[in-house]
Design a protein around this motif. Sequence first.
Motif, PDB file in Angstrom:
ATOM      1  N   VAL A 191      -0.053  -0.624   7.953  1.00 10.06           N
ATOM      2  CA  VAL A 191       0.021  -1.562   6.824  1.00 10.06           C
ATOM      3  C   VAL A 191       1.111  -1.205   5.793  1.00 10.06           C
ATOM      4  N   PRO A 192       1.248   0.066   5.375  1.00  7.35           N
ATOM      5  CA  PRO A 192       2.285   0.368   4.382  1.00  7.35           C
ATOM      6  C   PRO A 192       3.695   0.029   4.875  1.00  7.35           C
ATOM      7  N   GLN A 214     -13.887   5.579   7.643  1.00  2.93           N
ATOM      8  CA  GLN A 214     -12.949   5.916   8.746  1.00  2.93           C
ATOM      9  C   GLN A 214     -13.499   7.012   9.650  1.00  2.93           C
ATOM     10  N   CYS A 235       0.845  -1.195   0.000  1.00  6.32           N
ATOM     11  CA  CYS A 235       0.000   0.000   0.000  1.00  6.32           C
ATOM     12  C   CYS A 235       0.879   1.242   0.000  1.00  6.32           C
ATOM     13  N   TYR A 293      -2.770   6.899  10.552  1.00  2.00           N
ATOM     14  CA  TYR A 293      -2.956   5.990  11.687  1.00  2.00           C
ATOM     15  C   TYR A 293      -2.450   4.582  11.385  1.00  2.00           C
ATOM     16  N   CYS A 294      -2.134   4.292  10.123  1.00  2.00           N
ATOM     17  CA  CYS A 294      -2.085   2.897   9.666  1.00  2.00           C
ATOM     18  C   CYS A 294      -0.671   2.354   9.507  1.00  2.00           C
ATOM     19  N   ARG A 308      -6.588  10.918   4.115  1.00  2.00           N
ATOM     20  CA  ARG A 308      -7.456  10.039   3.335  1.00  2.00           C
ATOM     21  C   ARG A 308      -7.772  10.616   1.946  1.00  2.00           C
TER      22      ARG A 308
HETATM   23 FE1  SF4 Z   1      -3.329   1.689   3.087  1.00  2.00          FE
HETATM   24 FE2  SF4 Z   1      -4.783   3.538   4.346  1.00  2.00          FE
HETATM   25 FE3  SF4 Z   1      -5.778   1.136   3.896  1.00  2.00          FE
HETATM   26 FE4  SF4 Z   1      -3.862   1.488   5.678  1.00  2.00          FE
HETATM   27  S1  SF4 Z   1      -5.967   2.272   5.798  1.00  2.00           S
HETATM   28  S2  SF4 Z   1      -3.980  -0.134   4.167  1.00  2.00           S
HETATM   29  S3  SF4 Z   1      -2.628   3.086   4.681  1.00  2.00           S
HETATM   30  S4  SF4 Z   1      -5.221   2.646   2.351  1.00  2.00           S
END
Ligand code: SF4
Length: 466
Positions: free
Chosen positions: A193-194, A292, A184, A190-191, A304
């Motif tokens: 995942v990336p 969100q 990603c 906040y995330c 976002r």
């Molecule tokens: Fe990517 Fe945002 Fe989804 Fe996290 S919330 S995986 S940063 S798009």
Amino acid sequence: MEEEIKRQNEYIDKCREWLSYKEKEKGRKLTACVNTFGCQMNARDSEKLIGILEKIGYVITESENADFVIFNTCTVRENANLKVYGHLGHLSNVKKKNPDMIVGLCGCMMQEPTVVEKIKKSYRFVDIIFGTHNIFKFAEIFYNRIENDRMTIDIWEGTEQIVEDLPVKRQFPFKSGVNIMFGCNNFCTYCIVPYVRGRERSRKPEDIINEIKRLVADGVVEVMLLGQNVNSYGKNLPNPMTFAELLTEVEKIEGLERIRFMTSHPKDLSDELIEVMKNSKKICKQLHLPLQAGSSRILKIMNRHYDKEKYLELVDKIREAVPDISLSTDIMVGFPGETEEDFLETLDVVDKVRFDCAYTFIYSKRTGTPAAAMEDQVPEDVVKDRFNRLLEHVNKIVNENNGKDIGKVMEVLVEEKNPQLDGYVTGRLSNSTVVHMVGDMSLIGKIVNVRLDESKGFYYMGTIIE
Ligand code: SF4
Ligand code: SAH
Ligand code: F3S
């Protein structure tokens, strides 16, 4: 790439030899258990791990008393981590009784150096640790552990590689997840995942199409196209292609009946995609569109790239094009600096959109993300109160929506024998709602017409119409 697959297959063979020796030693087959935490990506990765384990010769079991236990971990929220440590605590006792047991950890948590340090220090009984980028090397990493007899750690910081065509064991014979992209690039503040899944990489359309054709030839009728943000599919391919174009190609595959996808990021959901959904016979009447937060101010700080108005407009556009679509979402409360007014904006969007389903989360501070360093973290009691109010709103609306299709005849994909009701099977509507009906096992994997007789809240009781 082909060379890498060959190499990995050689390691699978070597592991198999070792296992057959172990089987003789123990006088029985050995078992393996893969316990998956987190999202659909992890679920799909676990199918790959199980594919390799079966090829090595393990009997797959759901019990954590197995000879080989792997946790495919998630770190999106603190709770996900705590769960894994809980299971590990339990395993340490099991392993004391069975010292030959092998324990593996992989997935998103392992991409965090602090986690690996903690495991090295406090969970010495763990045998192998690998990350999200090198799952294809599982057999090789496992073999290294066998040869060296000590904790084997192999984590990559990132990768450009996409390794295709290793064994996969599907959980369901008739439906399958299909990765269309990995990673990603959005860096919502906040995330995590990336950071743990790396940069966005799209698979080549021909690889995706060929995989789906093979799946269909093997009995699959429904696919779920997987990516953290499927709407940005194909942007970085040598020959760029949009997600809508990919869907159009997937639609053409004969024998494929249903197409689902997740996740759609509102910022990249194009008019072209809405048009394709409108005209499609196979794309399911369901869209997961994470909101969100409802406050434009908060959405901006979350990075976002849409605001409240744009989100609402998008929902209107989609509903106009596909009136019977079911909308689901993710909503978070307690992002740093969220005020009561901001929160009320979230409730306002919930009231306006009337989601069919909403997954609600309490903001969880993830080390290394920009939001973790923000001031104004919201006090816990305030967050809890908002969370409960949000849940109340969501549930009220979901309950009001339930049963709206009663009396209609709709297509159901039969998925399994009903675990509670004898003589019944269970399936899903195109919009994903569960339906129970009288029927036998021969219907599993088939699409049947069902009259929805009775609504029981989240599910229907129906009758198959010949
Ligand atoms: Fe990517 Fe945002 Fe989804 Fe996290 S919330 S995986 S940063 S798009
Ligand atoms: N790629 C998807 C989301 C993947 S994570 C998307 O962009 O929509 C799934 C959900 O977990 C997110 O939608 C978000 O609501 C939630 N989430 C992610 N990070 C979180 C955090 N730090 N605290 C609480 N919830 C979080
Ligand atoms: Fe969790 Fe990783 Fe998915 S952090 S939500 S398993 S991408």
